[in-house]
Design a protein around this motif. Structure first.
Motif, PDB file in Angstrom:
ATOM      1  N   ALA A   1      22.801  -2.894 -13.116  1.00 17.45           N
ATOM      2  CA  ALA A   1      22.483  -4.313 -13.258  1.00 17.45           C
ATOM      3  C   ALA A   1      23.018  -4.834 -14.589  1.00 17.45           C
ATOM      4  O   ALA A   1      23.079  -4.111 -15.575  1.00 17.45           O
ATOM      5  N   TYR A   2      23.385  -6.108 -14.600  1.00 19.83           N
ATOM      6  CA  TYR A   2      23.870  -6.728 -15.824  1.00 19.83           C
ATOM      7  C   TYR A   2      23.403  -8.179 -15.857  1.00 19.83           C
ATOM      8  O   TYR A   2      22.934  -8.732 -14.850  1.00 19.83           O
TER       9      TYR A   2
ATOM     10  N   TYR B   1      24.372 -15.794 -29.628  1.00 18.70           N
ATOM     11  CA  TYR B   1      23.112 -15.624 -28.901  1.00 18.70           C
ATOM     12  C   TYR B   1      23.240 -14.487 -27.894  1.00 18.70           C
ATOM     13  O   TYR B   1      24.284 -14.308 -27.272  1.00 18.70           O
ATOM     14  N   THR B   2      22.138 -13.741 -27.764  1.00 25.11           N
ATOM     15  CA  THR B   2      22.104 -12.597 -26.844  1.00 25.11           C
ATOM     16  C   THR B   2      20.857 -12.682 -25.978  1.00 25.11           C
ATOM     17  O   THR B   2      19.774 -12.966 -26.483  1.00 25.11           O
ATOM     18  N   CYS B   3      21.027 -12.459 -24.671  1.00 26.06           N
ATOM     19  CA  CYS B   3      19.859 -12.279 -23.806  1.00 26.06           C
ATOM     20  C   CYS B   3      19.853 -10.815 -23.367  1.00 26.06           C
ATOM     21  O   CYS B   3      20.867 -10.275 -22.938  1.00 26.06           O
TER      22      CYS B   3
ATOM     23  N   LYS C   1      22.137  -4.749 -18.493  1.00 28.47           N
ATOM     24  CA  LYS C   1      22.974  -4.869 -19.677  1.00 28.47           C
ATOM     25  C   LYS C   1      22.873  -6.276 -20.251  1.00 28.47           C
ATOM     26  O   LYS C   1      22.766  -7.254 -19.511  1.00 28.47           O
ATOM     27  N   PRO C   2      22.883  -6.424 -21.573  1.00 28.31           N
ATOM     28  CA  PRO C   2      22.738  -7.742 -22.197  1.00 28.31           C
ATOM     29  C   PRO C   2      23.991  -8.601 -22.027  1.00 28.31           C
ATOM     30  O   PRO C   2      25.068  -8.106 -21.686  1.00 28.31           O
ATOM     31  N   ALA C   3      23.818  -9.898 -22.283  1.00 28.92           N
ATOM     32  CA  ALA C   3      24.929 -10.850 -22.247  1.00 28.92           C
ATOM     33  C   ALA C   3      24.971 -11.594 -23.574  1.00 28.92           C
ATOM     34  O   ALA C   3      23.944 -11.748 -24.256  1.00 28.92           O
ATOM     35  N   TYR C   4      26.174 -12.079 -23.935  1.00 26.83           N
ATOM     36  CA  TYR C   4      26.372 -12.725 -25.227  1.00 26.83           C
ATOM     37  C   TYR C   4      27.081 -14.063 -25.044  1.00 26.83           C
ATOM     38  O   TYR C   4      27.865 -14.252 -24.110  1.00 26.83           O
TER      39      TYR C   4
END
Length: 222
Positions: free
Chosen positions: A81-82, A156-158, A164-167
């Motif tokens: 998952a991402y 910003y990062t979630c 996996k995180p997103a930027y």
């Protein structure tokens, strides 16, 4: 959860086929890896795998010791998952406007325990910053900034608990310092200047005509 169902009596075992590892026997876990647990509710003998890893992918065998032996085969595929922030990786926002960033979970099989938002590495979920708030959604999370300031320009990062995180990089564009009224004043000045120029051209033209007439009269007299 890998399903397995047998209606007849007997001891049920789970085996990982790629290395012939015996995982469970009856209701107990046989493997050293305690992530593998049998969830038994006859006639179902399902295999629960906790905290799934990439290495868990492959073929699994569920069998019951009867004559002849009965077998069930299940292939487990692992999808990582991402998360995704639409509009990235760079987003330009005008100073004073509102900002809405959405963190979407992709290829996720279950809801996350949490989704944390970070600005330059600092978590902002629980900050009491005026005009900044985090809202949970069915498939992710939303970060809202009511009025963007220059200080909001940052990375910003979630970061979901199970993906996996997103930027995304936010660039704040400053408003023009000159107010609209001044632009109107400039237009009026320009109109006034244009009128003055036209008057000067007319007077110059009139003066030339008068000079030509005087010159013509002098020539006739001579």
């Amino acid at each position: 959860m890998l399903p397995c169902r047998f209606t007849g009596p007997g001891i049920v075992t789970w085996i990982r086929r790629k290395d012939r590892q015996l995982l469970t026997v009856g209701r107990g876990t046989h493997a050293i890896d305690t992530r593998f647990v049998v969830v038994s509710n006859s006639p179902d003998w399902n295999l629960l795998i906790k905290n799934v890893k990439h290495d868990d992918a492959g073929l699994y065998e569920c069998q019951i010791q009867t004559e002849p032996v009965q077998q069930r085969f299940i292939r487990l595929s692992i999808t990582e998952a991402y998360s995704l922030i639409p509009g990235g990786p760079d987003l330009h926002v005008k100073q004073g406007s509102s900002l809405r960033l959405e963190c979407q979970l992709m290829a996720s099989t279950e809801a996350p325990s949490f989704i944390f938002w970070y600005r330059e590495g600092r978590m902002i979920n629980y900050d009491d910053e005026p005009g900044v708030r985090v809202e949970a959604t069915k498939n992710g999370s939303i970060l809202v900034v009511d009025k963007v300031k220059r200080s909001h320009g940052a990375n910003y990062t979630c970061s979901p608990s199970n993906a996996k995180p997103a930027y995304i990089m936010i660039h704040v564009i400053e408003e023009e310092e000159k107010p609209a009224a001044m632009h109107g004043g400039d237009r009026r000045n320009a109109t006034s200047k244009a009128s003055t120029n036209i008057t000067l051209i007319f007077l110059t033209f009139l003066g030339l005509r008068i000079s030509n007439r005087l010159y013509s009269r002098q020539a006739s007299v001579t």
